[in-house]
Design a protein around this motif. Structure first.
Motif, PDB file in Angstrom:
ATOM      1  N   LYS A 136      -0.517  35.272  11.442  1.00 51.64           N
ATOM      2  CA  LYS A 136      -1.473  34.757  10.624  1.00 51.64           C
ATOM      3  C   LYS A 136      -1.051  33.346  10.291  1.00 51.64           C
ATOM      4  O   LYS A 136       0.293  33.120   9.868  1.00 51.64           O
ATOM      5  N   ALA A 137      -1.803  32.348  10.508  1.00 53.24           N
ATOM      6  CA  ALA A 137      -1.365  31.026   9.956  1.00 53.24           C
ATOM      7  C   ALA A 137      -1.089  31.082   8.466  1.00 53.24           C
ATOM      8  O   ALA A 137      -1.753  31.421   7.617  1.00 53.24           O
ATOM      9  N   ILE A 138       0.168  30.303   8.190  1.00 54.75           N
ATOM     10  CA  ILE A 138       0.372  30.247   6.708  1.00 54.75           C
ATOM     11  C   ILE A 138      -0.377  29.181   6.134  1.00 54.75           C
ATOM     12  O   ILE A 138      -0.215  27.938   6.404  1.00 54.75           O
ATOM     13  N   LYS A 139      -0.946  29.516   5.079  1.00 53.11           N
ATOM     14  CA  LYS A 139      -1.841  28.709   4.346  1.00 53.11           C
ATOM     15  C   LYS A 139      -1.308  28.243   2.989  1.00 53.11           C
ATOM     16  O   LYS A 139      -0.291  28.906   2.111  1.00 53.11           O
ATOM     17  N   ILE A 140      -1.063  26.713   3.082  1.00 54.21           N
ATOM     18  CA  ILE A 140      -0.110  26.351   1.901  1.00 54.21           C
ATOM     19  C   ILE A 140      -0.978  25.258   1.098  1.00 54.21           C
ATOM     20  O   ILE A 140      -1.774  24.717   1.409  1.00 54.21           O
ATOM     21  N   SER A 141      -0.796  25.753  -0.097  1.00 59.56           N
ATOM     22  CA  SER A 141      -1.763  24.810  -1.133  1.00 59.56           C
ATOM     23  C   SER A 141      -1.416  23.552  -1.198  1.00 59.56           C
ATOM     24  O   SER A 141      -0.363  23.137  -0.793  1.00 59.56           O
ATOM     25  N   LYS A 142      -2.526  22.614  -1.450  1.00 56.80           N
ATOM     26  CA  LYS A 142      -2.268  21.092  -1.452  1.00 56.80           C
ATOM     27  C   LYS A 142      -1.511  20.806  -2.835  1.00 56.80           C
ATOM     28  O   LYS A 142      -1.869  21.204  -3.667  1.00 56.80           O
ATOM     29  N   ALA A 143      -0.772  19.635  -2.457  1.00 53.42           N
ATOM     30  CA  ALA A 143       0.101  19.528  -3.760  1.00 53.42           C
ATOM     31  C   ALA A 143      -0.812  18.578  -4.657  1.00 53.42           C
ATOM     32  O   ALA A 143      -1.740  18.009  -4.275  1.00 53.42           O
ATOM     33  N   ILE A 144      -0.461  18.616  -5.679  1.00 54.45           N
ATOM     34  CA  ILE A 144      -0.918  17.953  -6.936  1.00 54.45           C
ATOM     35  C   ILE A 144      -0.767  16.302  -6.762  1.00 54.45           C
ATOM     36  O   ILE A 144       0.125  15.907  -6.485  1.00 54.45           O
ATOM     37  N   ASN A 145      -1.830  15.803  -7.209  1.00 51.39           N
ATOM     38  CA  ASN A 145      -1.626  14.025  -7.242  1.00 51.39           C
ATOM     39  C   ASN A 145      -0.918  13.840  -8.354  1.00 51.39           C
ATOM     40  O   ASN A 145      -1.298  13.905  -9.408  1.00 51.39           O
ATOM     41  N   GLY A 146       0.243  13.061  -8.119  1.00 53.55           N
ATOM     42  CA  GLY A 146       1.026  12.695  -9.372  1.00 53.55           C
ATOM     43  C   GLY A 146       0.185  11.669 -10.322  1.00 53.55           C
ATOM     44  O   GLY A 146       0.593  11.741 -11.460  1.00 53.55           O
ATOM     45  N   LYS A 147      -1.058  11.139 -10.030  1.00 57.20           N
ATOM     46  CA  LYS A 147      -1.815  10.409 -10.894  1.00 57.20           C
ATOM     47  C   LYS A 147      -2.619  11.145 -11.760  1.00 57.20           C
ATOM     48  O   LYS A 147      -2.970  10.466 -12.794  1.00 57.20           O
ATOM     49  N   ASN A 148      -2.651  12.316 -11.457  1.00 62.02           N
ATOM     50  CA  ASN A 148      -3.255  13.428 -12.352  1.00 62.02           C
ATOM     51  C   ASN A 148      -2.591  14.142 -13.623  1.00 62.02           C
ATOM     52  O   ASN A 148      -2.965  15.041 -14.041  1.00 62.02           O
ATOM     53  N   VAL A 149      -1.206  13.817 -13.441  1.00 62.81           N
ATOM     54  CA  VAL A 149       0.055  14.441 -14.457  1.00 62.81           C
ATOM     55  C   VAL A 149       0.172  13.416 -15.316  1.00 62.81           C
ATOM     56  O   VAL A 149       0.601  12.345 -15.138  1.00 62.81           O
ATOM     57  N   LYS A 150       0.029  13.790 -16.781  1.00 62.02           N
ATOM     58  CA  LYS A 150       0.586  12.933 -17.865  1.00 62.02           C
ATOM     59  C   LYS A 150       1.474  13.901 -18.488  1.00 62.02           C
ATOM     60  O   LYS A 150       1.385  14.891 -19.028  1.00 62.02           O
ATOM     61  N   ILE A 151       2.767  13.263 -18.951  1.00 58.42           N
ATOM     62  CA  ILE A 151       3.738  13.967 -19.786  1.00 58.42           C
ATOM     63  C   ILE A 151       3.714  13.154 -21.084  1.00 58.42           C
ATOM     64  O   ILE A 151       4.048  11.862 -21.206  1.00 58.42           O
ATOM     65  N   LYS A 152       3.857  13.891 -22.051  1.00 56.55           N
ATOM     66  CA  LYS A 152       4.072  13.425 -23.399  1.00 56.55           C
ATOM     67  C   LYS A 152       5.298  13.938 -24.181  1.00 56.55           C
ATOM     68  O   LYS A 152       5.318  15.072 -24.379  1.00 56.55           O
ATOM     69  N   ILE A 163      -2.525  18.315 -16.855  1.00 55.33           N
ATOM     70  CA  ILE A 163      -2.886  17.947 -15.556  1.00 55.33           C
ATOM     71  C   ILE A 163      -4.206  18.462 -15.564  1.00 55.33           C
ATOM     72  O   ILE A 163      -4.879  19.116 -15.905  1.00 55.33           O
ATOM     73  N   LYS A 164      -4.824  17.189 -14.484  1.00 54.01           N
ATOM     74  CA  LYS A 164      -6.292  17.229 -14.376  1.00 54.01           C
ATOM     75  C   LYS A 164      -6.605  17.416 -12.924  1.00 54.01           C
ATOM     76  O   LYS A 164      -5.752  17.599 -12.018  1.00 54.01           O
ATOM     77  N   LYS A 165      -8.029  17.750 -12.717  1.00 53.71           N
ATOM     78  CA  LYS A 165      -8.469  18.057 -11.307  1.00 53.71           C
ATOM     79  C   LYS A 165      -7.786  19.180 -10.598  1.00 53.71           C
ATOM     80  O   LYS A 165      -7.266  19.082  -9.562  1.00 53.71           O
ATOM     81  N   VAL A 166      -7.559  20.312 -11.491  1.00 57.12           N
ATOM     82  CA  VAL A 166      -7.049  21.653 -10.727  1.00 57.12           C
ATOM     83  C   VAL A 166      -8.285  22.422 -10.626  1.00 57.12           C
ATOM     84  O   VAL A 166      -9.280  22.180 -11.100  1.00 57.12           O
ATOM     85  N   SER A 167      -7.983  23.653 -10.216  1.00 52.19           N
ATOM     86  CA  SER A 167      -9.220  24.925 -10.082  1.00 52.19           C
ATOM     87  C   SER A 167      -8.721  26.127 -10.833  1.00 52.19           C
ATOM     88  O   SER A 167      -7.591  26.358 -10.836  1.00 52.19           O
ATOM     89  N   LYS A 168      -9.721  26.687 -11.154  1.00 56.56           N
ATOM     90  CA  LYS A 168      -9.567  27.876 -12.000  1.00 56.56           C
ATOM     91  C   LYS A 168      -8.774  28.898 -11.153  1.00 56.56           C
ATOM     92  O   LYS A 168      -8.861  28.901  -9.611  1.00 56.56           O
ATOM     93  N   ASN A 169      -7.823  29.383 -11.876  1.00 57.58           N
ATOM     94  CA  ASN A 169      -6.797  30.330 -11.233  1.00 57.58           C
ATOM     95  C   ASN A 169      -5.561  29.969 -10.331  1.00 57.58           C
ATOM     96  O   ASN A 169      -4.896  30.490  -9.890  1.00 57.58           O
ATOM     97  N   ASP A 170      -5.527  28.468 -10.216  1.00 58.29           N
ATOM     98  CA  ASP A 170      -4.351  27.965  -9.780  1.00 58.29           C
ATOM     99  C   ASP A 170      -3.201  28.218 -10.636  1.00 58.29           C
ATOM    100  O   ASP A 170      -3.118  27.937 -11.889  1.00 58.29           O
ATOM    101  N   LYS A 171      -2.058  28.199  -9.900  1.00 56.20           N
ATOM    102  CA  LYS A 171      -0.756  28.965 -10.837  1.00 56.20           C
ATOM    103  C   LYS A 171       0.084  27.321 -10.623  1.00 56.20           C
ATOM    104  O   LYS A 171       0.337  26.819  -9.543  1.00 56.20           O
ATOM    105  N   ILE A 172       0.226  26.904 -11.772  1.00 58.89           N
ATOM    106  CA  ILE A 172       1.044  25.660 -12.081  1.00 58.89           C
ATOM    107  C   ILE A 172       2.311  25.893 -12.588  1.00 58.89           C
ATOM    108  O   ILE A 172       2.575  26.519 -13.481  1.00 58.89           O
TER     109      ILE A 172
END
Length: 228
Positions: A136-152, A163-172
């Protein structure tokens, strides 16, 4: 009592004829089993056998019809990697060996049992191919775009990673600079806030990954943060 007449010649003497008394049982034993059916070479008995490469010597296949009591077929792979097929006798026919090939007709003979004489065995051979399991082809999740991550990086309270522009049920998953996992959280919408207990007073960086349902974890991206 049955009388059997035997004639034989002796050198220098005329032919001598003897009458020997034999009981019925003795006569039968001397003549061997009397077949109910005798197959001549001109009108042989018929049989078939289909030998597959799955028929090993321990799991042979029997010839059809009357010969099922006397002949079995099996296959084995030779050292050169080629399959060889055999039609061998067993029981009263043990010791009769035949190397056979596909669409060959083999002539065998029986001198025991209810049916005797010549038999033609039609041979069919089947080489089964091993089923190759498709990976079975290994499906790999697409990496997060660093521009959508803000750290305080807060003082005296938990630091916040948004982190913005994620989808419901994504494990971060958040890792420190050395690769140790700090925290993991599942997104409930398109934006997720993750609280980390004090990243440190000095500026630094974390690694962030995501994993969608049914996919493998994405590659980690490095995101820098400032000092408190």
């Amino acid at each position: 009592m049955i009388k059997k007449v035997l004639s034989f010649a002796v050198i220098g003497v005329s032919t001598v004829t003897l009458a020997i008394g034999l009981s019925p049982n003795t006569a039968s034993a001397a003549l061997g089993d009397q077949p109910e059916v005798f197959h001549s070479s001109y009108n042989p008995g018929k049989s078939t056998v289909t030998i597959s490469t799955s028929n090993t010597e321990k799991k042979p296949v029997k010839a059809s019809g009357y010969l099922s009591k006397y002949f079995k077929g099996y296959a084995h792979k030779a050292k050169n990697g080629k399959w060889q097929f055999h039609l061998d006798g067993y029981g009263d026919a043990e010791g009769l060996y035949n190397n056979v090939r596909n669409d060959q007709t083999v002539r065998v003979y029986l001198s025991e049992g209810k049916e005797q004489g010549a038999f033609d065995v039609k041979v069919k051979t089947i080489v089964k191919k091993n089923k190759v399991k498709k990976k079975k082809a290994i499906k790999i999740s697409k990496a997060i775009n660093g521009k959508n991550v803000k750290i305080k990086n807060n003082k005296r309270k938990s630091d916040v990673i948004t982190i913005k522009k994620v989808s419901k049920n994504d494990k971060i998953t958040i890792y420190n600079a050395k690769g140790k996992r700090l925290v993991q959280k599942t997104a409930k919408g398109n934006t997720i806030k993750i609280y980390v207990r004090q990243l440190g007073k000095k500026a630094g960086a974390v690694n962030v990954s995501t994993q969608k349902k049914g996919y493998k974890e994405s590659g980690k991206i490095k995101v820098k943060y400032g000092r408190e």
